[in-house]
Design a protein around this motif. Sequence first.
Motif, short mmCIF file in Angstrom:
data_model
loop_
_atom_site.label_atom_id
_atom_site.label_comp_id
_atom_site.label_asym_id
_atom_site.label_seq_id
_atom_site.Cartn_x
_atom_site.Cartn_y
_atom_site.Cartn_z
N GLN A 107 0.84 -1.20 0.00
CA GLN A 107 0.00 0.00 0.00
C GLN A 107 0.87 1.26 0.00
O GLN A 107 0.59 2.21 -0.72
N LYS A 108 1.94 1.25 0.79
CA LYS A 108 2.87 2.39 0.82
C LYS A 108 3.54 2.56 -0.54
O LYS A 108 3.75 3.68 -1.01
N PHE A 109 3.89 1.45 -1.16
CA PHE A 109 4.52 1.51 -2.48
C PHE A 109 3.57 2.12 -3.51
O PHE A 109 3.97 2.97 -4.30
N PHE A 110 2.29 1.68 -3.51
CA PHE A 110 1.33 2.23 -4.48
C PHE A 110 1.17 3.73 -4.26
O PHE A 110 1.12 4.51 -5.22
N ALA A 111 1.11 4.15 -3.00
CA ALA A 111 0.98 5.57 -2.68
C ALA A 111 2.22 6.33 -3.17
O ALA A 111 2.12 7.42 -3.73
N GLU A 112 3.40 5.76 -2.96
CA GLU A 112 4.65 6.39 -3.36
C GLU A 112 4.75 6.49 -4.89
O GLU A 112 5.26 7.46 -5.42
N THR A 113 4.22 5.48 -5.59
CA THR A 113 4.19 5.54 -7.06
C THR A 113 3.40 6.76 -7.51
O THR A 113 3.85 7.53 -8.35
N GLU A 114 2.21 6.94 -6.93
CA GLU A 114 1.36 8.08 -7.30
C GLU A 114 2.05 9.40 -6.94
O GLU A 114 2.01 10.36 -7.71
N THR A 115 2.70 9.44 -5.79
CA THR A 115 3.43 10.64 -5.37
C THR A 115 4.51 10.97 -6.39
O THR A 115 4.67 12.12 -6.80
N PHE A 116 5.26 9.94 -6.79
CA PHE A 116 6.33 10.18 -7.76
C PHE A 116 5.77 10.66 -9.11
O PHE A 116 6.30 11.59 -9.71
N LEU A 117 4.70 10.03 -9.59
CA LEU A 117 4.15 10.41 -10.90
C LEU A 117 3.66 11.86 -10.88
O LEU A 117 3.88 12.61 -11.85
#
Length: 163
Positions: A107-117
């Motif tokens: 879940q943290k990874f998916f959130a971090e992906t969106e943050t990076f994009l």
Amino acid sequence: MSNHFHSQKEVENYLSTTVAELLSQLTPEQKPLWGKMTPQHMVEHLIVVYKLSMGRFSVPVVSKEEDWPKLKEYLMKDSPMRRNVPSPNGKSELQPLRFADLEEAKQKFFAETETFLKFCEAQPEFIANHPYGGPLTAQEWLFCHKKHIKHHLIQFELIPDYE
């Protein structure tokens, strides 16, 4: 040709959609084809690399400046990465886990992906050092993340190896 350069949109879609679908299949029991990371270590490692690319912390560049152009070209290309490459910090032991379990890490990874994009869209020219490739823009990091994440998806047999 597997090593052509993808369009930015394709890479964004891959990171936000395809990777999420693939990682949803990852279980805590899965064993890597190489290396000693557990699934949770791998997912947490990917989060750390996103943070690195947004300048949340920095690492020393271990390569020589004259090698940056060819290293950068390699990092941008959708091609296999060498396996069992030691961590640039020279530490071979696994880092301590930060999250309660694999699900939380995902879940943290998916959130971090969106943050990076979003970050990449807002600041495409933002520069952060890559430990081997030297200074990369957020846009260059986008391609680098795809290559790096694919490497770890192959490691846990979530996608077939490069043909």
